[in-house]
Write an enzyme that holds these catalytic residues in place. Sequence first.
Site, PDB file in Angstrom:
ATOM      1  N   SER A 130      -0.400  -0.252  -6.475  1.00  0.00           N
ATOM      2  CA  SER A 130      -1.316  -1.332  -5.516  1.00  0.00           C
ATOM      3  C   SER A 130      -1.051  -3.253  -5.596  1.00  0.00           C
ATOM      4  O   SER A 130      -0.305  -3.626  -6.002  1.00  0.00           O
ATOM      5  CB  SER A 130      -2.730  -1.684  -6.674  1.00  0.00           C
ATOM      6  OG  SER A 130      -3.799  -1.994  -7.238  1.00  0.00           O
ATOM      7  N   TYR A 143      -5.818  -1.833 -14.988  1.00  0.00           N
ATOM      8  CA  TYR A 143      -5.667  -0.951 -13.988  1.00  0.00           C
ATOM      9  C   TYR A 143      -3.899  -1.895 -13.250  1.00  0.00           C
ATOM     10  O   TYR A 143      -2.777  -0.789 -13.432  1.00  0.00           O
ATOM     11  CB  TYR A 143      -6.612  -1.006 -13.304  1.00  0.00           C
ATOM     12  CG  TYR A 143      -6.439  -0.668 -11.856  1.00  0.00           C
ATOM     13  CD1 TYR A 143      -6.389   1.113 -11.702  1.00  0.00           C
ATOM     14  CD2 TYR A 143      -5.475  -1.334 -10.543  1.00  0.00           C
ATOM     15  CE1 TYR A 143      -5.895   1.753 -10.330  1.00  0.00           C
ATOM     16  CE2 TYR A 143      -5.244  -0.561  -9.248  1.00  0.00           C
ATOM     17  CZ  TYR A 143      -6.009   0.712  -8.958  1.00  0.00           C
ATOM     18  OH  TYR A 143      -4.826   2.053  -8.355  1.00  0.00           O
TER      19      TYR A 143
END
Length: 220
Positions: A130, A143
């Site tokens: 990501s 995250y």
Amino acid sequence: MKHALITGASRGLGLALAKALADDGWSLLLTARGEEDLMSAAFDLGARALPGDVADPAHVARLADSVPELDLLVNNASGLGPTPLPRLADYPPDALRALFETNVIAPLALVQATLPALRKRKGAILNISSDAAVEAYEGWGGYGATKAALDQVSNVLAAEEPDVAVWWVDPGEMRTRMLADAVGPEEAGAAPPPESVVPALLRLVGSRPAPGRFTRGALE
């Protein structure tokens, strides 16, 4: 015939990639926690399915036993963590530990379990990362930290396993349930669908470039 194992394959990017590989003649083993959606997807694709949680060591062992031949491992399954996304000052430590278990330790455990099969076929590992791994987005610290750790795990694996291709890919924002949980359905609805990044991933797998971190833009 080529063989692939895809985690998080009941929806989103995992399902979109599974459909494309099935169309290309790959033999697939799919896994995800949502048994009903997973079994439906596997039936539609003519694939095998083994529902379960990749953070469960017993499930990892079952997956590895089910793929004596493996050309591609796709670590796509991922957790988001608490929502609304908390600032790091407020992040519950137990929740962060659980997120590292799902997003870092589980993918590495699956790599460890399947490496004999991957080495035998000179296969490849595709870890889904990501932009939160490298950018400082408020609320995305937990995250993002897990994805940064997965990036480095991938980086070292690439150095240690020269006969296995290792890629870690940032696919960009996609119209998924996870994004909707993070930013709301309206913003998530404006993102491109997961299917839009699949051609780039197929080119990556087909061309087998040197190991490294790739963004969607670099692959298109």
